[in-house]
Scaffold this motif. Structure first.
Motif, PDB file in Angstrom:
ATOM      1  N   ALA A 180       0.864  -1.175   0.000  1.00 17.59           N
ATOM      2  CA  ALA A 180       0.000   0.000   0.000  1.00 17.59           C
ATOM      3  C   ALA A 180       0.902   1.226   0.000  1.00 17.59           C
ATOM      4  N   ALA A 181       0.347   2.347  -0.402  1.00 18.35           N
ATOM      5  CA  ALA A 181       1.141   3.577  -0.456  1.00 18.35           C
ATOM      6  C   ALA A 181       0.318   4.759   0.017  1.00 18.35           C
ATOM      7  N   LEU A 182       0.959   5.598   0.792  1.00 20.73           N
ATOM      8  CA  LEU A 182       0.378   6.872   1.217  1.00 20.73           C
ATOM      9  C   LEU A 182       1.289   7.967   0.692  1.00 20.73           C
ATOM     10  N   THR A 183       0.718   8.942  -0.012  1.00 23.80           N
ATOM     11  CA  THR A 183       1.521  10.001  -0.599  1.00 23.80           C
ATOM     12  C   THR A 183       1.064  11.354  -0.092  1.00 23.80           C
ATOM     13  N   ALA A 184       2.013  12.214   0.248  1.00 25.02           N
ATOM     14  CA  ALA A 184       1.701  13.515   0.850  1.00 25.02           C
ATOM     15  C   ALA A 184       2.151  14.644  -0.054  1.00 25.02           C
ATOM     16  N   ASP A 185       1.291  15.630  -0.189  1.00 24.76           N
ATOM     17  CA  ASP A 185       1.595  16.834  -0.959  1.00 24.76           C
ATOM     18  C   ASP A 185       0.899  18.018  -0.322  1.00 24.76           C
ATOM     19  N   PRO A 223      -3.483  -0.320  -3.109  1.00 27.82           N
ATOM     20  CA  PRO A 223      -4.250   0.649  -2.333  1.00 27.82           C
ATOM     21  C   PRO A 223      -3.422   1.919  -2.122  1.00 27.82           C
ATOM     22  N   VAL A 224      -4.007   3.074  -2.395  1.00 28.09           N
ATOM     23  CA  VAL A 224      -3.292   4.343  -2.321  1.00 28.09           C
ATOM     24  C   VAL A 224      -4.149   5.368  -1.592  1.00 28.09           C
ATOM     25  N   LYS A 225      -3.501   6.189  -0.794  1.00 27.28           N
ATOM     26  CA  LYS A 225      -4.198   7.262  -0.093  1.00 27.28           C
ATOM     27  C   LYS A 225      -3.422   8.560  -0.244  1.00 27.28           C
ATOM     28  N   GLN A 226      -4.120   9.620  -0.592  1.00 34.16           N
ATOM     29  CA  GLN A 226      -3.512  10.947  -0.712  1.00 34.16           C
ATOM     30  C   GLN A 226      -3.738  11.739   0.566  1.00 34.16           C
ATOM     31  N   VAL A 227      -2.698  12.380   1.049  1.00 33.04           N
ATOM     32  CA  VAL A 227      -2.808  13.286   2.187  1.00 33.04           C
ATOM     33  C   VAL A 227      -2.403  14.681   1.723  1.00 33.04           C
ATOM     34  N   LEU A 228      -3.290  15.653   1.916  1.00 39.51           N
ATOM     35  CA  LEU A 228      -2.980  17.043   1.611  1.00 39.51           C
ATOM     36  C   LEU A 228      -2.630  17.741   2.918  1.00 39.51           C
ATOM     37  N   THR A 229      -1.455  18.338   2.980  1.00 38.76           N
ATOM     38  CA  THR A 229      -0.956  18.886   4.238  1.00 38.76           C
ATOM     39  C   THR A 229      -1.319  20.342   4.480  1.00 38.76           C
ATOM     40  N   ASP A 230      -2.048  20.962   3.563  1.00 36.74           N
ATOM     41  CA  ASP A 230      -2.465  22.362   3.742  1.00 36.74           C
ATOM     42  C   ASP A 230      -1.277  23.274   4.003  1.00 36.74           C
ATOM     43  N   GLY A 231      -0.199  23.068   3.294  1.00 40.41           N
ATOM     44  CA  GLY A 231       0.948  23.959   3.404  1.00 40.41           C
ATOM     45  C   GLY A 231       2.052  23.464   4.311  1.00 40.41           C
ATOM     46  N   ASN A 239       6.875  10.991   1.219  1.00 43.00           N
ATOM     47  CA  ASN A 239       6.829  12.226   2.008  1.00 43.00           C
ATOM     48  C   ASN A 239       6.750  13.441   1.092  1.00 43.00           C
ATOM     49  N   VAL A 240       6.458  14.582   1.672  1.00 42.98           N
ATOM     50  CA  VAL A 240       6.424  15.832   0.924  1.00 42.98           C
ATOM     51  C   VAL A 240       7.785  16.077   0.289  1.00 42.98           C
ATOM     52  N   GLY A 241       7.805  16.554  -0.954  1.00 40.48           N
ATOM     53  CA  GLY A 241       9.056  16.821  -1.646  1.00 40.48           C
ATOM     54  C   GLY A 241       9.844  17.935  -0.991  1.00 40.48           C
ATOM     55  N   ASN A 242      10.875  17.551  -0.218  1.00 38.81           N
ATOM     56  CA  ASN A 242      11.594  18.517   0.617  1.00 38.81           C
ATOM     57  C   ASN A 242      12.670  17.732   1.356  1.00 38.81           C
ATOM     58  N   LEU A 243      13.903  18.190   1.334  1.00 40.43           N
ATOM     59  CA  LEU A 243      14.964  17.485   2.043  1.00 40.43           C
ATOM     60  C   LEU A 243      15.320  18.123   3.387  1.00 40.43           C
ATOM     61  N   VAL A 244      14.554  19.139   3.793  1.00 40.93           N
ATOM     62  CA  VAL A 244      14.846  19.811   5.058  1.00 40.93           C
ATOM     63  C   VAL A 244      13.905  19.315   6.154  1.00 40.93           C
ATOM     64  N   CYS A 245      12.683  19.786   6.149  1.00 44.67           N
ATOM     65  CA  CYS A 245      11.754  19.465   7.241  1.00 44.67           C
ATOM     66  C   CYS A 245      11.494  17.969   7.423  1.00 44.67           C
ATOM     67  N   PRO A 246      11.211  17.195   6.356  1.00 46.80           N
ATOM     68  CA  PRO A 246      10.923  15.774   6.564  1.00 46.80           C
ATOM     69  C   PRO A 246      12.056  15.005   7.228  1.00 46.80           C
ATOM     70  N   ALA A 247      13.290  15.467   7.039  1.00 47.09           N
ATOM     71  CA  ALA A 247      14.428  14.753   7.613  1.00 47.09           C
ATOM     72  C   ALA A 247      14.407  14.771   9.132  1.00 47.09           C
ATOM     73  N   ALA A 248      13.762  15.765   9.720  1.00 46.74           N
ATOM     74  CA  ALA A 248      13.776  15.922  11.170  1.00 46.74           C
ATOM     75  C   ALA A 248      12.729  15.077  11.879  1.00 46.74           C
ATOM     76  N   TYR A 249      11.763  14.530  11.113  1.00 47.24           N
ATOM     77  CA  TYR A 249      10.622  13.867  11.738  1.00 47.24           C
ATOM     78  C   TYR A 249      10.632  12.363  11.481  1.00 47.24           C
ATOM     79  N   ASP A 250      10.816  11.607  12.547  1.00 48.41           N
ATOM     80  CA  ASP A 250      10.690  10.161  12.509  1.00 48.41           C
ATOM     81  C   ASP A 250       9.212   9.831  12.335  1.00 48.41           C
ATOM     82  N   HIS A 257      -5.897  18.221   7.788  1.00 46.06           N
ATOM     83  CA  HIS A 257      -5.191  17.284   6.925  1.00 46.06           C
ATOM     84  C   HIS A 257      -6.243  16.468   6.225  1.00 46.06           C
ATOM     85  N   HIS A 258      -6.297  16.575   4.908  1.00 47.97           N
ATOM     86  CA  HIS A 258      -7.345  15.926   4.146  1.00 47.97           C
ATOM     87  C   HIS A 258      -6.842  14.638   3.547  1.00 47.97           C
ATOM     88  N   ALA A 259      -7.568  13.550   3.729  1.00 48.90           N
ATOM     89  CA  ALA A 259      -7.223  12.273   3.134  1.00 48.90           C
ATOM     90  C   ALA A 259      -8.232  11.949   2.054  1.00 48.90           C
TER      91      ALA A 259
END
Length: 276
Positions: free
Chosen positions: A63-68, A84-92, A120-131, A266-268
């Motif tokens: 399964a895959a969950l993708t965030a944008d 099975p795929v689920k989209q998560v919109l992070t509202d910024g 994860n959201v396309g970004n090499l800064v913030c996502p790196a900090a969150y386990d 957060h919209h799924a």
């Protein structure tokens, strides 16, 4: 008497606790979770679509969950695999957090899912900090991004269990210096495996799936040995990382208010091919 409270550290500590509980829950159900990090435009979605399709053909329950921040484009692309795929919109919000991920998996993740890929959201800064409670953390970098990417983002590359070079078919045109890139990866993450891939030609497709399946069968993922790397918040990365399991973080970074979220919703969204 006044006391200073660093809310950013409190937010990250809360996330680490949520990640620990989520990791325990996923491991108890026999699910290996793969957290995919990259810059925007790295080819992460194209490669993941190919890996999901291969998993389905092999009979592996995935399964895959993708965030944008916006759009459901990636979920629609990934759903073409039949997984099975689920989209998560992070509202910024520029990253996923463990509590957020747990909330979206609750009641959705298929009971027989053995491999869960989190784009994860396309970004090499913030996502790196969150386990996120992941089993494997994979960082992708395309040949068009430059050989010094690992040095610019040492936290992201330094905590990776696997590094994938994408768009390898463009290496010659991009004048990609593979030796320099490999040397830079080893500077921040000694011993980590680096593999070339191309979703367009099929080179390396299946390597990510094979690594995840190996861990599912009991193989130990590569654990980075990384000392704390102090970074000022204004620098390229901005995170101070280093815990004994290779994923916990002693960081100075955070977003939002005291509850740990600089967002309201957060919209799924469900897409074709997913399990409800």
């Amino acid at each position: 008497m006044c006391r200073t409270v660093d809310l950013r550290q409190a937010v990250l500590a809360r996330n680490d606790d949520s990640a620990r509980r989520l990791r325990e829950a996923l491991e108890a159900r026999g699910t290996v979770t793969v957290n995919l990090l990259s810059s925007p435009g790295s080819g992460k979605t194209a490669l993941l679509e190919a890996e999901l399709g291969l998993a389905r053909r092999r009979g592996v329950e995935v399964a895959a969950l993708t965030a944008d921040l916006a759009t459901e484009n990636d979920a629609r692309r990934l759903a073409r695999s039949g997984a099975p795929v689920k989209q998560v919109l992070t509202d910024g919000l520029c990253h996923l957090e463990a509590r957020m991920l747990a909330g979206h998996l609750d009641g959705w993740l298929p009971a027989d899912c053995r491999l869960l890929f989190v784009e994860n959201v396309g970004n090499l800064v913030c996502p790196a900090a969150y386990d996120l409670g992941e089993t494997l953390r994979v960082v992708l970098a395309s040949v068009t991004e430059g050989e010094d990417k690992p040095l610019k983002y040492p936290t992201a590359f330094g905590l990776a269990n696997l590094v994938l070079v994408t768009k390898a078919d463009l290496a010659v045109a991009a004048e990609f210096d593979e030796a320099a890139f490999l040397a830079n990866v080893q500077r921040v993450n000694p011993g980590v495996t680096v593999l070339n891939t191309s979703a367009r030609t099929g080179e390396g497709v299946g390597a990510l799936l094979d690594r995840a399946l190996a861990v599912l069968d009991g193989a130990e993922p590569h654990r980075p040995v990384m000392s704390a790397v102090p970074h000022d918040h204004g620098h390229d990365d901005g995170h101070d990382d280093g815990h004994d399991d290779g994923r916990d973080h002693g960081r100075d970074h955070g977003h939002g208010d005291g509850d740990g979220h600089g967002h309201k919703h957060h919209h799924a969204h469900s897409v074709a091919g997913e399990s409800a």
